[in-house]
Design an enzyme around this catalytic site. Sequence first.
Site, PDB file in Angstrom:
ATOM      1  N   HIS A  16       0.799  -1.115   0.024  1.00 48.90           N
ATOM      2  CA  HIS A  16       0.100   0.013   0.177  1.00 48.90           C
ATOM      3  C   HIS A  16       0.863   1.098  -0.064  1.00 48.90           C
ATOM      4  CE1 HIS A  16       0.640  -0.365   4.281  1.00 48.90           C
ATOM      5  NE2 HIS A  16       0.327   0.511   4.622  1.00 48.90           N
TER       6      HIS A  16
ATOM      7  N   HIS B 134       1.357   4.121   2.019  1.00 48.89           N
ATOM      8  CA  HIS B 134       1.853   4.734   3.140  1.00 48.89           C
ATOM      9  C   HIS B 134       3.441   4.970   3.021  1.00 48.89           C
ATOM     10  CE1 HIS B 134      -1.986   4.282   5.868  1.00 48.89           C
ATOM     11  NE2 HIS B 134      -2.070   5.396   5.219  1.00 48.89           N
TER      12      HIS B 134
ATOM     13  N   ASP C  47       5.612   4.809   5.192  1.00 51.62           N
ATOM     14  CA  ASP C  47       6.399   3.525   5.868  1.00 51.62           C
ATOM     15  C   ASP C  47       6.596   2.256   5.174  1.00 51.62           C
ATOM     16  OD1 ASP C  47       3.659   3.384   6.574  1.00 51.62           O
ATOM     17  OD2 ASP C  47       4.393   2.066   8.367  1.00 51.62           O
ATOM     18  N   HIS C  48       5.869   2.376   3.711  1.00 51.14           N
ATOM     19  CA  HIS C  48       5.855   1.083   3.064  1.00 51.14           C
ATOM     20  C   HIS C  48       6.546   1.430   1.700  1.00 51.14           C
ATOM     21  CE1 HIS C  48       3.550  -1.468   5.707  1.00 51.14           C
ATOM     22  NE2 HIS C  48       3.355  -0.460   6.314  1.00 51.14           N
TER      23      HIS C  48
END
Length: 251
Positions: free
Chosen positions: A60, A62, A64-65
């Site tokens: 996804h 976000h 942090d990914h």
Amino acid sequence: MQLTVLGSGTFQPTPERGCSGYLIEIGEKKILLDTGSGVLRQLSKVNLFVENIDIIVVTHLHIDHTGDLAPLLFAKHNIVKNNKRDLSLLGPPGFKKFFSLLNVVYKGSIKPEDYVLNVQEYNENSLNFKDFSITFLPVMHTEDSYGVRIEDNDGRTIAYSGDTDYCDNLITLCRKSDVAVIECSFQDDQKLSGHMTPSEVGKAAHLAECKRVLLTHIYPIADVKKLLSSCSLYYHGTIGIAEELKTMTIG
Ligand SMILES: [Zn+2]
Ligand SMILES: [Zn+2]
């Protein structure tokens, strides 16, 4: 089949845990699941570079990914090398737009240079490669968040939840998996919608009949001993905490 944890934390890093990243190795093929910030450097600690990666999967969008996606592609763009490895970049619905905007921001510095970049949006589907398949199912987090199941030709299976709340698709993804890497952001008494608690992970792993569970995406306020003990109330297989730079061999 091997799994190496590169990032087992969240947007709030600690010395032990950074943003999400997992390396799966199947024969000669190397798959990177999620590209949170720090993943490029973590790869160097296992003597790898983006040039060694065949497939990048983003679960996804976000940060942090995805925070190290541009640095990974910038590195691959700039490295001087003959016969650069082609790269497949797989993302959820909306990923192509996200990627084109990244290209605008970085003014061509992440575009493929001397290699083929295959950018593909997956959906609720499976992609078959020579030695393995990757199945994607939507999970309960953002509108376009997916979990992943990777299965090799011998039936060895790693499931990865991405970020999610408890949902039926998570159980489907983890069904009889050799290792299920499941997000366990907070303790039971810290429940936040869109993320899992250890009791929920335990219930899902029990229903899915996972052989082994690794708890990951752990926030600094969560006590890992409490995560393990709460999960073990519902799931009686092997439970571990995802530890960075540790490699697990499956099969
Ligand atoms: Zn997320
Ligand atoms: Zn996350």
